[in-house]
Scaffold this active site. Structure first.
Site, PDB file in Angstrom:
ATOM      1  N   ARG A 267       0.843  -1.188   0.000  1.00  0.00           N
ATOM      2  CA  ARG A 267       0.000   0.000   0.000  1.00  0.00           C
ATOM      3  C   ARG A 267       0.880   1.241   0.000  1.00  0.00           C
ATOM      4  O   ARG A 267       1.962   1.257   0.566  1.00  0.00           O
ATOM      5  CB  ARG A 267      -0.912   0.028   1.224  1.00  0.00           C
TER       6      ARG A 267
ATOM      7  N   TYR B  57      -1.838  -3.395  -6.662  1.00  0.00           N
ATOM      8  CA  TYR B  57      -1.587  -4.045  -5.379  1.00  0.00           C
ATOM      9  C   TYR B  57      -2.844  -4.089  -4.491  1.00  0.00           C
ATOM     10  O   TYR B  57      -3.547  -3.080  -4.363  1.00  0.00           O
ATOM     11  CB  TYR B  57      -0.442  -3.331  -4.613  1.00  0.00           C
TER      12      TYR B  57
ATOM     13  N   LYS C  14      -9.751  -2.263   1.820  1.00  0.00           N
ATOM     14  CA  LYS C  14      -9.487  -1.126   2.708  1.00  0.00           C
ATOM     15  C   LYS C  14     -10.238   0.127   2.256  1.00  0.00           C
ATOM     16  O   LYS C  14     -10.736   0.901   3.070  1.00  0.00           O
ATOM     17  CB  LYS C  14      -7.987  -0.860   2.805  1.00  0.00           C
TER      18      LYS C  14
ATOM     19  N   HIS D 279     -10.449  -2.543  11.529  1.00  0.00           N
ATOM     20  CA  HIS D 279      -9.373  -3.410  11.022  1.00  0.00           C
ATOM     21  C   HIS D 279      -9.197  -4.556  12.027  1.00  0.00           C
ATOM     22  O   HIS D 279      -8.212  -4.601  12.760  1.00  0.00           O
ATOM     23  CB  HIS D 279      -8.095  -2.573  10.905  1.00  0.00           C
TER      24      HIS D 279
ATOM     25  N   SER E 116      -1.252  -3.665  10.338  1.00  0.00           N
ATOM     26  CA  SER E 116      -0.916  -4.525   9.205  1.00  0.00           C
ATOM     27  C   SER E 116       0.327  -5.366   9.501  1.00  0.00           C
ATOM     28  O   SER E 116       1.317  -4.850  10.033  1.00  0.00           O
ATOM     29  CB  SER E 116      -0.664  -3.661   7.973  1.00  0.00           C
TER      30      SER E 116
ATOM     31  N   CYS F 287       0.833  -7.652  11.721  1.00  0.00           N
ATOM     32  CA  CYS F 287       1.148  -7.805  13.146  1.00  0.00           C
ATOM     33  C   CYS F 287       0.409  -8.975  13.778  1.00  0.00           C
ATOM     34  O   CYS F 287       0.287  -9.040  15.005  1.00  0.00           O
ATOM     35  CB  CYS F 287       0.846  -6.521  13.903  1.00  0.00           C
ATOM     36  N   GLY F 288      -0.132  -9.885  12.979  1.00  0.00           N
ATOM     37  CA  GLY F 288      -0.611 -11.126  13.568  1.00  0.00           C
ATOM     38  C   GLY F 288      -2.101 -11.411  13.505  1.00  0.00           C
ATOM     39  O   GLY F 288      -2.566 -12.350  14.139  1.00  0.00           O
TER      40      GLY F 288
ATOM     41  N   ASP G 267      -9.394  -9.790   8.819  1.00  0.00           N
ATOM     42  CA  ASP G 267      -8.884  -8.443   8.509  1.00  0.00           C
ATOM     43  C   ASP G 267      -9.872  -7.314   8.800  1.00  0.00           C
ATOM     44  O   ASP G 267      -9.467  -6.264   9.250  1.00  0.00           O
ATOM     45  CB  ASP G 267      -8.457  -8.386   7.036  1.00  0.00           C
TER      46      ASP G 267
ATOM     47  N   ARG H 294       2.164 -12.115  -0.714  1.00  0.00           N
ATOM     48  CA  ARG H 294       0.867 -12.480  -0.128  1.00  0.00           C
ATOM     49  C   ARG H 294       0.202 -13.589  -0.917  1.00  0.00           C
ATOM     50  O   ARG H 294       0.617 -13.939  -2.023  1.00  0.00           O
ATOM     51  CB  ARG H 294      -0.040 -11.250  -0.090  1.00  0.00           C
TER      52      ARG H 294
HETATM   53  P1  GTP Z   1      -2.409  -7.755   7.337  1.00  0.00           P
HETATM   54  O1  GTP Z   1      -2.898  -8.774   6.373  1.00  0.00           O
HETATM   55  O2  GTP Z   1      -1.338  -6.896   6.765  1.00  0.00           O
HETATM   56  O3  GTP Z   1      -3.496  -6.926   7.909  1.00  0.00           O
HETATM   57  O4  GTP Z   1      -1.601  -8.534   8.495  1.00  0.00           O
HETATM   58  P2  GTP Z   1      -1.969  -9.495   9.718  1.00  0.00           P
HETATM   59  O5  GTP Z   1      -2.209  -8.654  10.926  1.00  0.00           O
HETATM   60  O6  GTP Z   1      -3.029 -10.456   9.337  1.00  0.00           O
HETATM   61  O7  GTP Z   1      -0.591 -10.258   9.991  1.00  0.00           O
HETATM   62  P3  GTP Z   1      -0.186 -11.800   9.952  1.00  0.00           P
HETATM   63  O8  GTP Z   1      -1.006 -12.678  10.859  1.00  0.00           O
HETATM   64  O9  GTP Z   1      -0.116 -12.216   8.548  1.00  0.00           O
HETATM   65  O10 GTP Z   1       1.285 -11.755  10.581  1.00  0.00           O
HETATM   66  C1  GTP Z   1       2.311 -11.024  10.046  1.00  0.00           C
HETATM   67  C2  GTP Z   1       3.648 -11.413  10.599  1.00  0.00           C
HETATM   68  O11 GTP Z   1       3.621 -11.512  12.020  1.00  0.00           O
HETATM   69  C3  GTP Z   1       4.084 -12.773  10.080  1.00  0.00           C
HETATM   70  O12 GTP Z   1       5.424 -12.694   9.677  1.00  0.00           O
HETATM   71  C4  GTP Z   1       3.924 -13.690  11.265  1.00  0.00           C
HETATM   72  O13 GTP Z   1       4.822 -14.760  11.238  1.00  0.00           O
HETATM   73  C5  GTP Z   1       4.142 -12.753  12.452  1.00  0.00           C
HETATM   74  N1  GTP Z   1       3.382 -13.226  13.649  1.00  0.00           N
HETATM   75  C6  GTP Z   1       2.057 -13.481  13.717  1.00  0.00           C
HETATM   76  N2  GTP Z   1       1.697 -13.935  14.950  1.00  0.00           N
HETATM   77  C7  GTP Z   1       2.827 -13.944  15.682  1.00  0.00           C
HETATM   78  C8  GTP Z   1       3.119 -14.299  17.045  1.00  0.00           C
HETATM   79  O14 GTP Z   1       2.259 -14.706  17.827  1.00  0.00           O
HETATM   80  N3  GTP Z   1       4.415 -14.159  17.450  1.00  0.00           N
HETATM   81  C9  GTP Z   1       5.406 -13.702  16.610  1.00  0.00           C
HETATM   82  N4  GTP Z   1       6.631 -13.599  17.091  1.00  0.00           N
HETATM   83  N5  GTP Z   1       5.172 -13.367  15.320  1.00  0.00           N
HETATM   84  C10 GTP Z   1       3.912 -13.476  14.858  1.00  0.00           C
HETATM   85  C1  SPV Z   2      -2.972  -4.511   5.281  1.00  0.00           C
HETATM   86  O1  SPV Z   2      -2.010  -3.864   4.825  1.00  0.00           O
HETATM   87  O2  SPV Z   2      -3.467  -4.262   6.397  1.00  0.00           O
HETATM   88  C2  SPV Z   2      -3.536  -5.630   4.507  1.00  0.00           C
HETATM   89  C3  SPV Z   2      -3.125  -5.781   3.117  1.00  0.00           C
HETATM   90  O3  SPV Z   2      -4.386  -6.348   5.011  1.00  0.00           O
HETATM   91  S1  SPV Z   2      -3.953  -4.638   2.091  1.00  0.00           S
HETATM   92  O4  SPV Z   2      -5.117  -5.302   1.516  1.00  0.00           O
HETATM   93  O5  SPV Z   2      -3.032  -4.291   1.040  1.00  0.00           O
HETATM   94  O6  SPV Z   2      -4.365  -3.512   2.842  1.00  0.00           O
HETATM   95 MN    MN Z   3      -4.977  -5.619   7.033  1.00  0.00          MN
END
Ligand code: GTP
Ligand code: SPV
Ligand code: MN
Length: 588
Positions: free
Chosen positions: A73, A201, A210, A230, A252, A254-255, A277, A374
């Site tokens: 983004r 993207y 979003k 979110h 984003s 962060c898990g 999400d 992704r």
């Molecule tokens: P968006 O799709 O961008 O909104 O992201 P999201 O919040 O769904 O993040 P996602 O669960 O895909 O996690 C992103 C990163 O955080 C990855 O590299 C994971 O491996 C890491 N991660 C997720 N959960 C944990 C956790 O409990 N501990 C640690 N250390 N890393 C984590």
């Molecule tokens: C984020 O960045 O929080 C995502 C991916 O979930 S996007 O759809 O590009 O916003």
């Molecule tokens: Mn997101």
């Protein structure tokens, strides 16, 4: 057919001048046709839009390589064009709507020449839900059209719901020539219109995500008494079979996805997935807060996804049939024609092409997969999909969690004292930045409720709206904070995370059910370590204490940063938030 839709499509076509117009019906056959067009006809940077992956190991999977400048983004190119600048707030880029449209019209004139304009009617939310909305997006890119079919309820179903009415959210999208200097993602909240050019993207191009479901929808929520957030939505089942529904906001990458699909290490506990999400939160007829996930797919971060961290997602990714699975900017294992990324199970393959299709040198210092690579995959393939996913009313939420990525400061988990204290905790959130957007990563920034890139209006008003929602709820959810990312002195994660996060969810549920007491601290209520289920976990008492350490001096510095963040909102920042700020300040 809706006359206002037909008229609008004509207007779009006369401006963008596509060679042909194609109305998508959402069928499986059509999805495969779109992918074939992407494989054999459309190109990005001289590369095909899609290439086929190993269908024996990854059924119905395709690799998409984006334009190399178009990988995340672009918040600096994202604008919210309210007629009154004040409504955009310091948290948004703003342009006068007339000026913005003039610019977009210039950039869009003839931008689809030689291409097909796909018309994508879709619904965000279940068609029978009182909370769902009909939308229509036009696009000139097969990847975007194929992705929208995975992420939304797209095609005939949406046209049927629209009927001959004119109430739909409009989205105009063209990849243009992918020139970052001619890239804009513009929102017109007063007209329910999103106009995006120059990027293919995810969050810039899948306009239901979003752009509509957060930026425009948050503004609708302000006017109509609901919240667009979110957040993930999960049901947590305990050993007695009781299910507690929780919504959780994390910035984003962060898990969220990982928590939404958590496979519990605690026997008898299970997570049911509803969304990973976006959550739309409405006050139900009984005065409780109800959540729906308006999406139907995951657009998830690939690196770090493995059988160890997220086995449910690995299964989801390998279950493609009716819906293809799309991989964007992952690396490629040349010998097996499989997608690959850092953190995947097993040894690193010998022969890898990086995300741009170049031979990858392991020792070169670059990752093979783009850090923000992704996958786009249908939620229907998720083995933990909740039976409530299609419930038009949504699920009643008992807890809201705010999570952030903080290597210091924040405890593993805490509970807020009240709704208004919880809103303050959300409002002062800070998190270390990730590769999900184009900016320097690992830098602390304020990201209230994980919405700083997505709140479509002035966040001062947004905080006031959150406080109001609490007053309107007869039984507001409890608000918690979590931080999986605290580090020790050697830079290692103190908490194992992933499936072990169930131990934290269990404490949260125990608090909701009044099964355990909690300890007061200036920042919130903390667990007694004895009340955390830690059996089978190899973690020292010392590290547990570090996870909960509250360092008053660090907190004082934190509050200075929060103060200057809040000051930007001037008079718009609610007094109640300042009151909570002062309470915390005096207790430190
Ligand atoms: P968006 O799709 O961008 O909104 O992201 P999201 O919040 O769904 O993040 P996602 O669960 O895909 O996690 C992103 C990163 O955080 C990855 O590299 C994971 O491996 C890491 N991660 C997720 N959960 C944990 C956790 O409990 N501990 C640690 N250390 N890393 C984590
Ligand atoms: C984020 O960045 O929080 C995502 C991916 O979930 S996007 O759809 O590009 O916003
Ligand atoms: Mn997101």
């Amino acid at each position: 057919m809706s006359p206002s839709l037909e008229k609008w499509i004509e207007e779009c076509a006369s401006l963008t001048k596509p060679d042909q117009i194609y109305w998508c019906d959402g069928s499986e056959e059509e999805a495969h046709r779109l992918i074939e067009i992407g494989m054999y006809k459309e190109k990005i940077n001289d590369n095909p839009v899609f290439s086929e992956l190993n269908h024996k190991l990854w059924p119905s999977s395709y690799l998409h390589r984006s334009h190399p400048t178009d990988v995340a983004r672009t918040e600096h190119l994202t604008f919210v064009c309210h007629s009154d600048k004040e409504n955009a707030g310091p948290n948004n880029n703003w342009m006068d709507p007339r000026e913005a449209k003039e610019l977009l019209r210039k950039l869009s004139d003839g931008c689809m020449k030689g291409r097909t304009m796909y018309v994508l009617p879709y619904i965000m939310g279940h068609p029978d839900s009182p909370y769902s909305r009909v939308c229509v997006q036009v696009t000139d890119n097969s990847y975007v059209a194929a992705s929208m079919r995975i992420m939304t309820r797209m095609g005939k179903i949406a046209l049927e719901k629209l009927g001959d009415g004119g109430d739909f959210v409009r989205g105009i999208h063209s990849v243009g020539d992918f020139d970052p200097n001619k890239r804009f993602i513009m929102h017109f909240p007063d007209e329910n219109l999103v106009w995006s050019i120059g990027s293919g993207y995810g969050g810039n191009a899948l306009l239901g995500k979003k752009c509509f479901s957060l930026r425009i929808a948050s503004w609708l929520g302000l006017k109509e008494d609901w919240l667009a957030e979110h957040m993930i939505i999960i049901g947590v089942e305990d050993p007695d079979g009781n299910i507690t529904y929780i919504a959780a906001a994390f910035p984003s990458a962060c898990g969220k996805t990982n928590l939404a699909m958590l496979r519990s290490t605690l026997p008898g506990y299970k997570v049911w997935t509803i969304g990973d999400d976006i959550a739309w939160l409405n006050i139900g007829p009984d005065g409780r807060l109800y959540a729906i996930n308006p999406e139907t797919g995951f657009f998830g971060v690939a690196p770090g996804t493995s059988m160890k961290t997220n086995p449910n997602m690995m299964e989801t990714l390998k279950a493609g049939t009716f819906y293809p699975t799309l991989f964007t900017n992952t690396a490629l294992n040349v010998d097996t024609n499989e997608p690959w990324w850092e953190g995947m199970d097993g040894p690193v393959p010998e022969n890898i092409l990086d995300w741009q299709g170049r031979k990858w040198d392991k020792t070169g210092g670059n990752t093979a997969a783009h850090p923000n690579s992704r996958f786009t995959v249908s939620i229907s393939q998720c083995p933990t999909l909740s039976p409530e996913f299609d419930n038009p009313q949504g699920v009643p939420i008992s807890a809201i969690i705010f999570g952030s990525r903080r290597s210091r400061l924040l405890p593993l988990v805490y509970e807020s004292f009240s709704w208004s204290h919880g809103v303050f905790c959300g409002a002062r959130m800070g998190s270390e930045t990730t590769a999900a957007a184009i900016h320097q990563t690992g830098k602390l920034r304020r990201d209230p409720m994980a919405m700083i890139p997505f709140c479509g209006y002035n966040m001062g008003d947004y905080f006031a709206h959150w406080l109001n929602m609490g007053r309107k709820l007869s039984n507001p959810p409890k608000i918690f904070g979590v931080n999986w990312f605290r580090l020790d002195e050697d830079g290692r994660f103190l908490w194992p995370g992933f499936g072990e996060n169930m131990r934290v969810l269990k404490w949260i549920i125990d608090r909701i059910n009044n099964n355990v007491k909690a300890k007061e601290s200036p920042v919130g209520l903390l667990p007694y370590i004895e009340d955390l289920e830690l059996s089978g976990l190899n973690i020292s008492r010392e590290n547990m204490e570090k996870l909960f350490k509250i360092d008053n001096d660090e907190w004082k510095l934190e509050l200075e940063d929060v103060r200057s963040f809040f000051n930007q909102f001037g008079e718009k920042l609610p007094q109640e938030i300042w009151d909570e700020f002062k309470k915390l300040e005096s207790q430190l």
